[in-house]
Write a protein that holds these residues in place. Sequence first.
Motif, PDB file in Angstrom:
ATOM      1  N   ILE A  78       0.856  -1.194   0.000  1.00  0.00           N
ATOM      2  CA  ILE A  78       0.000   0.000   0.000  1.00  0.00           C
ATOM      3  C   ILE A  78       0.888   1.238   0.000  1.00  0.00           C
ATOM      4  O   ILE A  78       1.835   1.336   0.787  1.00  0.00           O
ATOM      5  N   TYR A  79       0.583   2.168  -0.896  1.00  0.00           N
ATOM      6  CA  TYR A  79       1.314   3.427  -0.975  1.00  0.00           C
ATOM      7  C   TYR A  79       0.382   4.565  -0.565  1.00  0.00           C
ATOM      8  O   TYR A  79      -0.780   4.608  -0.972  1.00  0.00           O
ATOM      9  N   VAL A  80       0.925   5.477   0.214  1.00  0.00           N
ATOM     10  CA  VAL A  80       0.173   6.659   0.626  1.00  0.00           C
ATOM     11  C   VAL A  80       0.862   7.878   0.045  1.00  0.00           C
ATOM     12  O   VAL A  80       2.080   8.050   0.209  1.00  0.00           O
ATOM     13  N   PHE A  81       0.117   8.708  -0.662  1.00  0.00           N
ATOM     14  CA  PHE A  81       0.640   9.975  -1.177  1.00  0.00           C
ATOM     15  C   PHE A  81       0.169  11.073  -0.218  1.00  0.00           C
ATOM     16  O   PHE A  81      -1.032  11.232   0.023  1.00  0.00           O
ATOM     17  N   LEU A  82       1.119  11.811   0.321  1.00  0.00           N
ATOM     18  CA  LEU A  82       0.806  12.799   1.350  1.00  0.00           C
ATOM     19  C   LEU A  82       1.509  14.112   1.061  1.00  0.00           C
ATOM     20  O   LEU A  82       2.716  14.133   0.801  1.00  0.00           O
ATOM     21  N   ASP A  83       0.772  15.220   1.106  1.00  0.00           N
ATOM     22  CA  ASP A  83       1.381  16.533   0.924  1.00  0.00           C
ATOM     23  C   ASP A  83       2.259  16.867   2.132  1.00  0.00           C
ATOM     24  O   ASP A  83       1.950  16.499   3.272  1.00  0.00           O
ATOM     25  N   ALA A  84       3.324  17.595   1.886  1.00  0.00           N
ATOM     26  CA  ALA A  84       4.323  17.853   2.925  1.00  0.00           C
ATOM     27  C   ALA A  84       3.869  18.835   3.990  1.00  0.00           C
ATOM     28  O   ALA A  84       4.452  18.896   5.082  1.00  0.00           O
ATOM     29  N   ASP A  85       2.823  19.616   3.699  1.00  0.00           N
ATOM     30  CA  ASP A  85       2.439  20.699   4.612  1.00  0.00           C
ATOM     31  C   ASP A  85       1.265  20.353   5.528  1.00  0.00           C
ATOM     32  O   ASP A  85       0.606  21.242   6.062  1.00  0.00           O
ATOM     33  N   MET A  86       1.007  19.065   5.744  1.00  0.00           N
ATOM     34  CA  MET A  86      -0.130  18.661   6.570  1.00  0.00           C
ATOM     35  C   MET A  86       0.137  18.765   8.070  1.00  0.00           C
ATOM     36  O   MET A  86      -0.783  18.721   8.879  1.00  0.00           O
ATOM     37  N   CYS A  87       1.405  18.849   8.439  1.00  0.00           N
ATOM     38  CA  CYS A  87       1.794  18.966   9.852  1.00  0.00           C
ATOM     39  C   CYS A  87       1.153  17.868  10.707  1.00  0.00           C
ATOM     40  O   CYS A  87       1.077  16.730  10.295  1.00  0.00           O
ATOM     41  N   GLU A  88       0.668  18.220  11.900  1.00  0.00           N
ATOM     42  CA  GLU A  88       0.161  17.203  12.825  1.00  0.00           C
ATOM     43  C   GLU A  88      -1.097  16.507  12.318  1.00  0.00           C
ATOM     44  O   GLU A  88      -1.418  15.393  12.750  1.00  0.00           O
ATOM     45  N   THR A  89      -1.813  17.115  11.379  1.00  0.00           N
ATOM     46  CA  THR A  89      -3.035  16.467  10.865  1.00  0.00           C
ATOM     47  C   THR A  89      -2.713  15.298   9.941  1.00  0.00           C
ATOM     48  O   THR A  89      -3.621  14.577   9.520  1.00  0.00           O
ATOM     49  N   ALA A  90      -1.431  15.071   9.668  1.00  0.00           N
ATOM     50  CA  ALA A  90      -1.032  13.947   8.820  1.00  0.00           C
ATOM     51  C   ALA A  90      -1.406  12.597   9.433  1.00  0.00           C
ATOM     52  O   ALA A  90      -1.485  11.596   8.725  1.00  0.00           O
ATOM     53  N   VAL A  91      -1.651  12.557  10.731  1.00  0.00           N
ATOM     54  CA  VAL A  91      -2.036  11.289  11.382  1.00  0.00           C
ATOM     55  C   VAL A  91      -3.349  10.755  10.806  1.00  0.00           C
ATOM     56  O   VAL A  91      -3.645   9.563  10.925  1.00  0.00           O
ATOM     57  N   GLU A  92      -4.117  11.630  10.169  1.00  0.00           N
ATOM     58  CA  GLU A  92      -5.403  11.224   9.610  1.00  0.00           C
ATOM     59  C   GLU A  92      -5.267  10.259   8.425  1.00  0.00           C
ATOM     60  O   GLU A  92      -6.258   9.686   7.984  1.00  0.00           O
ATOM     61  N   ILE A  93      -4.053  10.056   7.941  1.00  0.00           N
ATOM     62  CA  ILE A  93      -3.897   9.110   6.831  1.00  0.00           C
ATOM     63  C   ILE A  93      -4.276   7.693   7.250  1.00  0.00           C
ATOM     64  O   ILE A  93      -4.534   6.838   6.390  1.00  0.00           O
ATOM     65  N   GLU A  94      -4.328   7.435   8.535  1.00  0.00           N
ATOM     66  CA  GLU A  94      -4.748   6.110   8.986  1.00  0.00           C
ATOM     67  C   GLU A  94      -6.141   5.790   8.464  1.00  0.00           C
ATOM     68  O   GLU A  94      -6.454   4.633   8.134  1.00  0.00           O
ATOM     69  N   LYS A  95      -6.993   6.804   8.364  1.00  0.00           N
ATOM     70  CA  LYS A  95      -8.349   6.611   7.844  1.00  0.00           C
ATOM     71  C   LYS A  95      -8.349   6.244   6.358  1.00  0.00           C
ATOM     72  O   LYS A  95      -9.311   5.636   5.871  1.00  0.00           O
ATOM     73  N   LEU A  96      -7.281   6.619   5.660  1.00  0.00           N
ATOM     74  CA  LEU A  96      -7.166   6.276   4.249  1.00  0.00           C
ATOM     75  C   LEU A  96      -6.603   4.868   4.058  1.00  0.00           C
ATOM     76  O   LEU A  96      -6.896   4.201   3.063  1.00  0.00           O
ATOM     77  N   ILE A  97      -5.804   4.422   5.003  1.00  0.00           N
ATOM     78  CA  ILE A  97      -5.147   3.125   4.891  1.00  0.00           C
ATOM     79  C   ILE A  97      -6.071   1.978   5.278  1.00  0.00           C
ATOM     80  O   ILE A  97      -6.077   0.919   4.641  1.00  0.00           O
ATOM     81  N   ARG A  98      -6.876   2.154   6.315  1.00  0.00           N
ATOM     82  CA  ARG A  98      -7.704   1.071   6.854  1.00  0.00           C
ATOM     83  C   ARG A  98      -8.609   0.416   5.809  1.00  0.00           C
ATOM     84  O   ARG A  98      -8.686  -0.820   5.746  1.00  0.00           O
ATOM     85  N   PRO A  99      -9.331   1.171   4.974  1.00  0.00           N
ATOM     86  CA  PRO A  99     -10.202   0.516   3.983  1.00  0.00           C
ATOM     87  C   PRO A  99      -9.445  -0.377   3.012  1.00  0.00           C
ATOM     88  O   PRO A  99      -9.982  -1.380   2.534  1.00  0.00           O
ATOM     89  N   LEU A 100      -8.184  -0.029   2.723  1.00  0.00           N
ATOM     90  CA  LEU A 100      -7.376  -0.860   1.839  1.00  0.00           C
ATOM     91  C   LEU A 100      -6.968  -2.151   2.538  1.00  0.00           C
ATOM     92  O   LEU A 100      -6.982  -3.226   1.933  1.00  0.00           O
ATOM     93  N   LEU A 101      -6.602  -2.053   3.788  1.00  0.00           N
ATOM     94  CA  LEU A 101      -6.248  -3.244   4.550  1.00  0.00           C
ATOM     95  C   LEU A 101      -7.433  -4.196   4.665  1.00  0.00           C
ATOM     96  O   LEU A 101      -7.265  -5.412   4.722  1.00  0.00           O
ATOM     97  N   GLN A 102      -8.627  -3.622   4.682  1.00  0.00           N
ATOM     98  CA  GLN A 102      -9.854  -4.411   4.785  1.00  0.00           C
ATOM     99  C   GLN A 102     -10.380  -4.845   3.421  1.00  0.00           C
ATOM    100  O   GLN A 102     -11.452  -5.443   3.328  1.00  0.00           O
ATOM    101  N   ASN A 103      -9.643  -4.517   2.358  1.00  0.00           N
ATOM    102  CA  ASN A 103     -10.011  -4.857   0.974  1.00  0.00           C
ATOM    103  C   ASN A 103     -11.389  -4.319   0.591  1.00  0.00           C
ATOM    104  O   ASN A 103     -12.133  -4.941  -0.165  1.00  0.00           O
ATOM    105  N   ARG A 104     -11.699  -3.122   1.075  1.00  0.00           N
ATOM    106  CA  ARG A 104     -12.973  -2.490   0.733  1.00  0.00           C
ATOM    107  C   ARG A 104     -12.853  -1.653  -0.529  1.00  0.00           C
ATOM    108  O   ARG A 104     -13.865  -1.247  -1.106  1.00  0.00           O
ATOM    109  N   CYS A 105     -11.631  -1.371  -0.960  1.00  0.00           N
ATOM    110  CA  CYS A 105     -11.419  -0.549  -2.145  1.00  0.00           C
ATOM    111  C   CYS A 105      -9.979  -0.721  -2.605  1.00  0.00           C
ATOM    112  O   CYS A 105      -9.180  -1.406  -1.961  1.00  0.00           O
TER     113      CYS A 105
END
Length: 220
Positions: A78-105
């Motif tokens: 799984i690859y995550v593309f993330l903009d460099a200026d997200m600062c502390e809100t970058a932790v929210e990428i976990e919400k993008l990763i979980r559906p892939l781990l669950q094979n929902r998309c």
Amino acid sequence: MKVSVLIPAWNEADRIDQTILAVRTLDIVDEIVVIDDGSTDDTYRISLEAGARVIRHSTNYGKGAALYSGLLVAEADIYVFLDADMCETAVEIEKLIRPLLQNRCDMTIGRLPKPLKGGFGLVKNFARGGIRRLGGVDMQAPLSGQRALNRSVLDAIGNLGDGYGVEVGMTIDAARGGMRILEVEVDMKNREYGRDLRGFLHRGKQFLQIARVLLNRWQT
């Protein structure tokens, strides 16, 4: 499954460390790769000190080239593309990763809160209409650079292109390839451009680069 986060960065010395450190708090992430795309500030040094693996371009080649460089060195499921200026809100990428781990998309796209400042929505609507016409899907966040995708999407994606057309081209290619695309609400915040000269110049550049990508996809 191995998860790699790719962060293209150009002159982001003031924010990149906060973004990297936020991602490092996630046990779900195995690797962080920063692609320093020809920065003239301390982006390279700060990224290394923050704990990321760093690839350095001698020249600013654009976002698409930066992401491609990252894909060449990061072997993941799984690859995550993330903009460099997200600062502390970058932790929210976990919400993008979980559906892939669950094979929902096959690909998730982060739908960010509406910015406090912004334009009139012309570029966003232009991109949305182009994706609908050429890809057959209606996206609420057509310009979002916060994405997670599995390896099958990489096979469906053509030339990543450069600049602000990367995400639009990626979405069209994934939709044409039959990939399952899911938009996910994330509480993320990046740099905003208001209705001043800088903001209008930024959106004008966006429009031209997106138009180039749409023309390319229309011809193929």
